[in-house]
Design an enzyme around this catalytic site. Structure first.
Site, PDB file in Angstrom:
ATOM      1  N   ASN A 183      33.092  19.753  48.319  1.00  0.00           N
ATOM      2  CA  ASN A 183      33.148  18.484  47.592  1.00  0.00           C
ATOM      3  C   ASN A 183      31.938  17.661  48.021  1.00  0.00           C
ATOM      4  O   ASN A 183      31.913  17.111  49.114  1.00  0.00           O
ATOM      5  CB  ASN A 183      34.464  17.766  47.949  1.00  0.00           C
ATOM      6  CG  ASN A 183      34.546  16.390  47.327  1.00  0.00           C
ATOM      7  OD1 ASN A 183      33.754  16.035  46.450  1.00  0.00           O
ATOM      8  ND2 ASN A 183      35.503  15.601  47.783  1.00  0.00           N
ATOM      9  N   LYS A 198      30.942  14.913  46.852  1.00  0.00           N
ATOM     10  CA  LYS A 198      31.187  13.474  46.680  1.00  0.00           C
ATOM     11  C   LYS A 198      29.987  12.814  45.994  1.00  0.00           C
ATOM     12  O   LYS A 198      29.320  13.457  45.196  1.00  0.00           O
ATOM     13  CB  LYS A 198      31.507  12.826  48.035  1.00  0.00           C
ATOM     14  CG  LYS A 198      32.561  13.593  48.825  1.00  0.00           C
ATOM     15  CD  LYS A 198      33.090  12.814  49.981  1.00  0.00           C
ATOM     16  CE  LYS A 198      34.032  13.684  50.787  1.00  0.00           C
ATOM     17  NZ  LYS A 198      34.751  12.949  51.801  1.00  0.00           N
ATOM     18  N   SER A 214      37.252  17.591  57.858  1.00  0.00           N
ATOM     19  CA  SER A 214      36.270  17.939  58.893  1.00  0.00           C
ATOM     20  C   SER A 214      36.223  19.435  59.216  1.00  0.00           C
ATOM     21  O   SER A 214      36.062  19.828  60.372  1.00  0.00           O
ATOM     22  CB  SER A 214      36.506  17.109  60.162  1.00  0.00           C
ATOM     23  OG  SER A 214      36.411  15.730  59.865  1.00  0.00           O
TER      24      SER A 214
HETATM   25  C1  PEP Z   1      36.873  15.911  51.661  1.00  0.00           C
HETATM   26  O1  PEP Z   1      36.290  14.914  51.290  1.00  0.00           O
HETATM   27  O2  PEP Z   1      37.601  16.512  50.850  1.00  0.00           O
HETATM   28  C2  PEP Z   1      36.704  16.347  53.034  1.00  0.00           C
HETATM   29  C3  PEP Z   1      37.562  17.192  53.516  1.00  0.00           C
HETATM   30  O3  PEP Z   1      35.648  15.805  53.725  1.00  0.00           O
HETATM   31  P1  PEP Z   1      35.148  16.242  55.213  1.00  0.00           P
HETATM   32  O4  PEP Z   1      35.072  17.736  55.222  1.00  0.00           O
HETATM   33  O5  PEP Z   1      33.810  15.597  55.356  1.00  0.00           O
HETATM   34  O6  PEP Z   1      36.168  15.735  56.167  1.00  0.00           O
END
Ligand code: PEP
Length: 250
Positions: A9, A11, A213
């Site tokens: 993702n 974003k 994460s």
């Molecule tokens: C997410 O936005 O779906 C996500 C899991 O972000 P991160 O891996 O940065 O925690």
């Protein structure tokens, strides 16, 4: 049998040049087969370009969001038919940033999910609890409710096009990760909850991804859990080699 999936993702990151550069990195790094479905979700303006740049690869380009309506007076929104017209087959719905920052309610998320599935898109349905829910011991109830409201009006046939992403909000973008045991415990809970409505076969066939994460250092341990079928990856998906290392954790 359910599929293993690693979805990135992106974003609201990467302009056109950065989108193309990251796709180039991924294509260069994809020298060996990966043992999972590989998806990337760039920003809407670059979906068409990303789709065309990856259609000769195993990478599937997916959307980060969609409108519940097909067309009309919905300024700023993008519809299921629009996504389908550029080849998109999968959409992420109900991400915690949509729920929390943009006030998307369970009701709206349900409408989006239905609109997408009715027209044949696959849905990555996100759910997850806040830290207060977990501290209060309400995390199972919170996530169960999200699943019930979002998915339990679907038919078993529609459920075949649903991937669930469990993303504890306290672990998203924080560097804090649920332990593999915490992820497994929630995934097993969700799978048995899905079974109560749709039966064992559907529950066993539903891929449940963990998000929060995920990085190369923790992916293998999390993905090794029996009810974890991959990851929805934010930050680490913005680096081609980290993302592929995560995909290669299977
Ligand atoms: C997410 O936005 O779906 C996500 C899991 O972000 P991160 O891996 O940065 O925690």
């Amino acid at each position: 049998m359910r599929k293993n999936i690693v979805a990135g993702n992106w974003k609201m990151n990467c302009d056109l040049a950065q989108t193309q550069a990251l796709i180039t990195d991924l294509k260069k790094g994809l020298v060996n087969d990966v043992n999972c479905e590989l998806m990337i979700a760039p920003s809407h303006p670059f979906l068409y370009n990303a789709f065309n740049s990856t259609c000769d690869t195993v990478i599937e380009v997916v959307a980060q969001n969609v409108c519940e309506a097909d067309s009309g007076a919905y300024t700023g929104e993008i519809s299921v038919p629009m996504l389908q017209s550029i080849g998109i087959k999968t959409v992420i719905i109900g991400h915690s940033e949509r729920r929390d920052t943009y006030g998307e309610t369970d009701q709206l998320i349900t409408a989006k999910t239905k609109a997408a599935l009715d027209k044949g898109l696959r849905v990555i349905f996100c759910c997850g609890e806040h830290l207060e829910d977990r501290k209060a011991g309400n995390h199972f109830d919170t996530v169960t409710k999200q699943i019930e409201l979002g998915l339990f009006d679907l038919t078993a046939a529609q459920m075949e096009n649903v991937v669930v992403a469990y993303e504890p909000v306290w672990a998203i973008g924080t560097g804090e990760t649920a332990s593999p045991e915490q992820a497994q415990e929630m995934h097993a809970h969700l799978r048995s909850f899905i079974e109560t409505k749709f039966g064992k076969e559907t529950a066993n066939n539903t891929s449940i991804l963990y998000g929060g994460s995920v990085k190369p250092a923790n992916a293998a341990e999390i993905f090794a859990k029996p009810d974890v079928d991959g990851g929805l990856v934010g930050g680490a998906s913005l680096d081609g080699s980290s993302f592929l290392d995560i995909a290669n954790a299977f």
